[in-house]
Scaffold this motif. Structure first.
Motif, PDB file in Angstrom:
ATOM      1  N   ARG A 330       0.803  -1.131   0.030  1.00 57.51           N
ATOM      2  CA  ARG A 330      -0.024  -0.103   0.124  1.00 57.51           C
ATOM      3  C   ARG A 330       0.974   1.467  -0.030  1.00 57.51           C
ATOM      4  NH1 ARG A 330      -1.673   0.746   4.576  1.00 57.51           N
ATOM      5  NH2 ARG A 330      -1.421  -1.058   5.507  1.00 57.51           N
ATOM      6  N   THR A 331       1.815   1.224  -0.765  1.00 59.14           N
ATOM      7  CA  THR A 331       2.793   2.432  -0.727  1.00 59.14           C
ATOM      8  C   THR A 331       2.524   3.693  -1.687  1.00 59.14           C
ATOM      9  OG1 THR A 331       4.072   1.454  -2.538  1.00 59.14           O
ATOM     10  CG2 THR A 331       4.857   0.728  -0.446  1.00 59.14           C
ATOM     11  N   GLY A 332       1.474   3.169  -2.709  1.00 54.03           N
ATOM     12  CA  GLY A 332       1.047   4.023  -3.618  1.00 54.03           C
ATOM     13  C   GLY A 332       1.764   3.929  -4.857  1.00 54.03           C
ATOM     14  N   TYR A 333       2.897   3.188  -4.859  1.00 57.91           N
ATOM     15  CA  TYR A 333       3.429   2.844  -6.269  1.00 57.91           C
ATOM     16  C   TYR A 333       3.177   1.539  -6.634  1.00 57.91           C
ATOM     17  CZ  TYR A 333       5.782   7.255  -5.160  1.00 57.91           C
ATOM     18  OH  TYR A 333       6.033   8.597  -5.085  1.00 57.91           O
ATOM     19  N   PRO A 334       2.635   1.468  -7.966  1.00 60.53           N
ATOM     20  CA  PRO A 334       1.766   0.211  -8.295  1.00 60.53           C
ATOM     21  C   PRO A 334       2.714  -1.024  -8.483  1.00 60.53           C
ATOM     22  CG  PRO A 334       1.035   2.103  -9.614  1.00 60.53           C
ATOM     23  CD  PRO A 334       2.061   2.668  -8.710  1.00 60.53           C
ATOM     24  N   LEU A 335       4.003  -0.639  -8.871  1.00 59.54           N
ATOM     25  CA  LEU A 335       4.970  -1.730  -9.217  1.00 59.54           C
ATOM     26  C   LEU A 335       5.318  -2.389  -7.820  1.00 59.54           C
ATOM     27  CD1 LEU A 335       6.363  -3.772 -11.244  1.00 59.54           C
ATOM     28  CD2 LEU A 335       8.624  -2.107 -10.763  1.00 59.54           C
ATOM     29  N   VAL A 336       5.676  -1.541  -6.894  1.00 68.25           N
ATOM     30  CA  VAL A 336       6.049  -2.032  -5.604  1.00 68.25           C
ATOM     31  C   VAL A 336       4.996  -2.820  -5.046  1.00 68.25           C
ATOM     32  CG1 VAL A 336       6.680  -1.223  -3.381  1.00 68.25           C
ATOM     33  CG2 VAL A 336       7.737   0.006  -5.217  1.00 68.25           C
ATOM     34  N   ASP A 337       3.738  -2.188  -4.735  1.00 66.14           N
ATOM     35  CA  ASP A 337       2.545  -2.839  -4.290  1.00 66.14           C
ATOM     36  C   ASP A 337       2.276  -4.236  -5.192  1.00 66.14           C
ATOM     37  OD1 ASP A 337       2.698  -0.678  -2.686  1.00 66.14           O
ATOM     38  OD2 ASP A 337       1.198   0.253  -3.610  1.00 66.14           O
ATOM     39  N   ALA A 338       2.260  -4.165  -6.285  1.00 59.68           N
ATOM     40  CA  ALA A 338       1.952  -5.380  -7.005  1.00 59.68           C
ATOM     41  C   ALA A 338       3.224  -6.552  -6.614  1.00 59.68           C
ATOM     42  CB  ALA A 338       2.140  -5.246  -8.405  1.00 59.68           C
ATOM     43  N   GLY A 339       4.146  -6.158  -6.363  1.00 54.26           N
ATOM     44  CA  GLY A 339       5.342  -7.048  -6.015  1.00 54.26           C
ATOM     45  C   GLY A 339       4.922  -7.713  -4.460  1.00 54.26           C
ATOM     46  N   MET A 340       4.904  -6.624  -3.716  1.00 51.28           N
ATOM     47  CA  MET A 340       4.454  -7.026  -2.315  1.00 51.28           C
ATOM     48  C   MET A 340       3.168  -7.960  -2.076  1.00 51.28           C
ATOM     49  SD  MET A 340       7.361  -5.984  -0.876  1.00 51.28           S
ATOM     50  CE  MET A 340       7.111  -6.329   0.728  1.00 51.28           C
ATOM     51  N   ARG A 341       2.332  -7.765  -3.156  1.00 53.50           N
ATOM     52  CA  ARG A 341       1.095  -8.634  -2.906  1.00 53.50           C
ATOM     53  C   ARG A 341       1.235  -9.885  -3.567  1.00 53.50           C
ATOM     54  NH1 ARG A 341      -3.872  -4.194  -4.237  1.00 53.50           N
ATOM     55  NH2 ARG A 341      -2.900  -2.385  -2.996  1.00 53.50           N
TER      56      ARG A 341
END
Ligand code: FAD
Length: 478
Positions: A330-341
C-alpha cells in the motif's frame, strides 16, 4: 550387537529428492537396512528458524518425499530436536554404523555436521558426506591470491574454466528396507504434529494454487521452462507479467531439484548449440552459487554489512504504518505494491520487482536492509540463507559486487518499461484495473479513491538517500 546387525542411516536436509542424491545412492548401494531421516532442528545454535512460507513448503515437500520413498520400499522417519543429539539417539536405536549425508554450507549447519562426524570417528563409525546442492563448492573456487571471490564475473569465469560439472545420478531403482532392529521400526513424528501449515488464519490458499512442492513439481517446472521460455530468457526474464523465468527457486532451495540435473538437462536439450539466452540462465544459477560462496566466507551475511563502512549508514527507523504499507503493498507505487502483494499471495516475487521493492524500502524509505530481509525470509517460499541476504545487501549497496548506492530504482520508470501494458499491475492491484496503459503507472494523477496516495515523493526521497550516502562517503574520507 553382532556385525550382521549393523544398519545404515541417511540424513536428508536440504536435498529432499531421490534423483541425483549421492548420499541416498551410496547408502542404497551398501545394501544394509536403511533408516532415512529428516530432522526438524530449531534448537542447534545459530540455525535460522524457517519462515512461515518455507514451513508450508517443507510440509508438502516432506509429504511428497515420504510417498516417493515408500514407492521404493523405504520410508521417511521424522524426528524433531537438536540434530546432533537426535542422530546419536537414532544410532543407538537402529544400530547404525554408517551415516550418509549431502553437505551444507552455512556455519551453524557445518558446525553440527562436523560434531556428528567427530562423534562417529570417536566411536568407530563411518560418516560420509557428498557434494549435491552446489555445482562448485565454496572452498574449491579461489582467487589467484587464494581467497574467496568478491565479484561475480571473475568468480563465474573461474568456476566454468576450472571445473567439470559431473553428471547427475539416476534415482536408486529400489531402496533397502528400513532398519528395524528386533523387528521394530523406530518411532517417528507424525508430520501434522509439527504444525508447519498455517492455521487460523490459513493464508496458504494462494501458495497451494501456485505451486506443486516436491520432486515431480520441480521436474514439471524444468521441462516447461526448457521447452518454452528458456530460449527467450534474456528478454522474458525482465517481464514480470510473463512466465519468462523458470520458477525453480523454491525447488532448488529445498533440494527437490539438483543443480547438476538442471545443468545436464540444459546440455541435453541444447546439445547442438546453446542459445545465448540459455547461457544467461546458466549464469543466474551462477549467482546462486556466488551467494553461497559469499555466505561461506561471511557466515553473518544476514545480520552484518558485508562492507563494514555501512555500519555507519544513517538508516531511518520506520513507523509501524510505513512499514506495514510496504509489507502489505500500500505504498501508492503500483509496481512495488503489485510485487509485495504477489509475495503475500503466492510466496514468490519476480526478480525485477524484488529489486524495485527492495530499493524502495532501503532507499526511498531509508530503512535498514535487514528489515526487508527478515520480511522476505518469512514470506518467500524460496527464502534462502545465502541468496536472500546477499541480494538484499546487493540492493542496499552494502554487499559484495553490489549495485552502486546511487542506483535507485524508480518504480514508475521500471513499470513503464517492463510492464508497459500494465498486465502485471492489473493482476495484483485490481483497484487499478480500469486505468489505461498510460495512467496505470501513476494512478495519483487519475485519482483512484480505493488506492493509497504515494507514501513518499520519489525525487525528494531519492535526494535524501543520496545525501545520506554522501555523508557516509565524507565520513570515510574524513
Ligand atoms: P530464474 O530467473 O529462472 O533463475 C534460475 C535460478 O537461478 C533461480 O531459481 C535461483 O536459484 C537462481 N537465481 C536467479 N537469480 C538469482 C540471484 N539474483 N541470486 C541468487 N540466485 C539467483 N533467490 C532465492 O532463491 N532465494 C531468496 O531468498 C532470494 N531473495 C532475494 C531477495 C532480493 C531482494 C532480490 C533482489 C533477489 C532475491 N533472490 C532470491 C534472487 C531472485 O530474485 C530469485 O532467485 C528468482 O527471482 C527466482 O525465480 P526463478 O526461479 O524463476 O529464477
Amino acid at each position: 550387537m553382532s556385525s550382521s546387525d549393523v544398519t545404515s542411516l541417511v540424513w536428508l536436509r536440504d536435498d529432499l529428492r531421490l534423483d541425483d542424491n549421492p548420499a541416498l545412492s551410496e547408502a542404497a548401494a551398501l545394501g544394509l537396512p536403511l533408516t532415512v531421516v529428516y530432522i526438524l532442528d530449531e534448537e542447534s545454535e545459530g540455525v535460522r528458524a524457517l519462515g512461515g512460507a518455507a514451513r508450508w513448503w517443507l510440509h508438502h515437500s516432506l509429504a511428497a518425499l515420504s510417498g516417493s520413498l515408500e514407492a521404493k520400499g523405504s520410508r521417511l522417519l521424522l524426528r524433531r530436536g537438536p540434530a546432533a543429539d537426535t542422530i546419536r539417539e537414532l544410532a543407538s536405536e537402529t544400530g547404525a554404523g554408517y551415516f550418509f549425508w549431502n553437505r551444507r554450507y552455512g556455519l551453524p549447519e557445518r558446525t553440527v555436521d562436523a560434531a556428528v562426524k567427530a562423534w562417529a570417528a570417536d566411536n568407530g563409525l563411518e560418516a560420509s558426506s557428498y557434494q549435491a546442492n552446489l555445482l562448485f563448492e565454496p572452498w574449491t573456487v579461489r582467487t589467484g591470491a587464494g581467497g574467496p571471490y568478491k565479484v561475480f564475473t571473475p568468480f563465474w569465469r573461474t568456476c566454468l574454466a576450472g571445473h567439470e560439472v559431473r553428471d547427475p545420478l539416476e534415482p536408486p531403482r529400489s531402496l533397502p528396507s528400513p532398519a528395524a532392529p528386533k523387528g521394530r521400526l523406530p518411532q517417528g513424528d507424525d508430520l501434522d504434529s509439527w504444525q508447519l501449515l498455517p492455521a487460523s488464519p490459513d493464508w496458504s490458499g494462494g501458495l497451494a494454487d501456485t505451486w506443486e512442492p516436491g520432486e515431480d513439481g520441480a521436474l514439471h517446472r524444468l521441462e516447461d521452462f526448457l521447452a518454452g521460455p528458456a530460449e527467450d530468457y534474456g528478454t522474458g526474464r525482465n517481464i514480470p507479467g510473463a512466465e519468462g523465468t523458470s520458477r525453480l527457486s523454491p525447488h532448488l532451495r529445498f533440494g527437490e531439484m539438483s543443480p547438476f540435473r538442471v545443468w545436464r538437462e540444459i546440455r541435453r536439450r541444447f546439445s547442438h548449440k546453446m542459445p545465448a539466452d540459455v547461457g544467461i540462465f546458466r549464469s543466474e544459477l551462477g549467482w546462486r552459487e556466488f551467494c553461497w560462496h559469499l555466505l561461506y566466507a561471511n557466515p553473518h551475511l544476514a545480520t552484518r554489512n558485508y562492507r563494514a563502512e555501512f555500519d555507519r549508514f544513517e538508516w531511518q527507523s520506520l513507523g509501524k504504518e510505513e512499514l506495514q504499507a510496504w509489507q502489505q503493498g500500500r505504498t501508492g507505487y503500483p509496481l512495488v505494491d503489485a510485487g509485495m502483494r504477489q509475495l503475500w499471495q503466492t510466496g514468490w516475487m519476480h526478480n525485477r520487482v524484488r529489486m524495485a521493492a527492495a530499493s524502495f524500502l532501503v532507499k526511498n524509505l531509508l530503512a535498514d536492509w535487514r528489515i526487508g530481509e527478515e520480511w522476505f525470509w518469512d514470506t518467500l517460499v524460496d527464502a534462502d540463507a545465502a541468496s536472500n541476504p546477499a541480494n538484499w545487501q546487493w540492493v542496499a549497496g552494502s554487499g559484495a559486487d553490489a549495485s552502486p548506492y546511487y542506483r535507485i530504482f524508480n518504480p514508475v520508470t521500471q513499470s513503464r518499461k517492463f510492464d508497459a501494458a500494465g498486465a502485471y499491475l492489473r493482476e495484483f492491484v485490481p483497484e487499478l484495473a480500469s486505468l489505461d496503459a498510460k495512467a496505470i503507472h501513476e494512478p495519483w494523477k487519475a485519482g483512484v479513491p480505493e488506492y493509497p496516495a504515494p507514501l513518499v515523493e520519489l525525487p525528494e526521497s531519492r535526494e535524501r538517500a543520496l545525501e545520506a550516502y554522501q555523508r557516509l562517503k565524507d565520513s570515510q574520507a574524513g
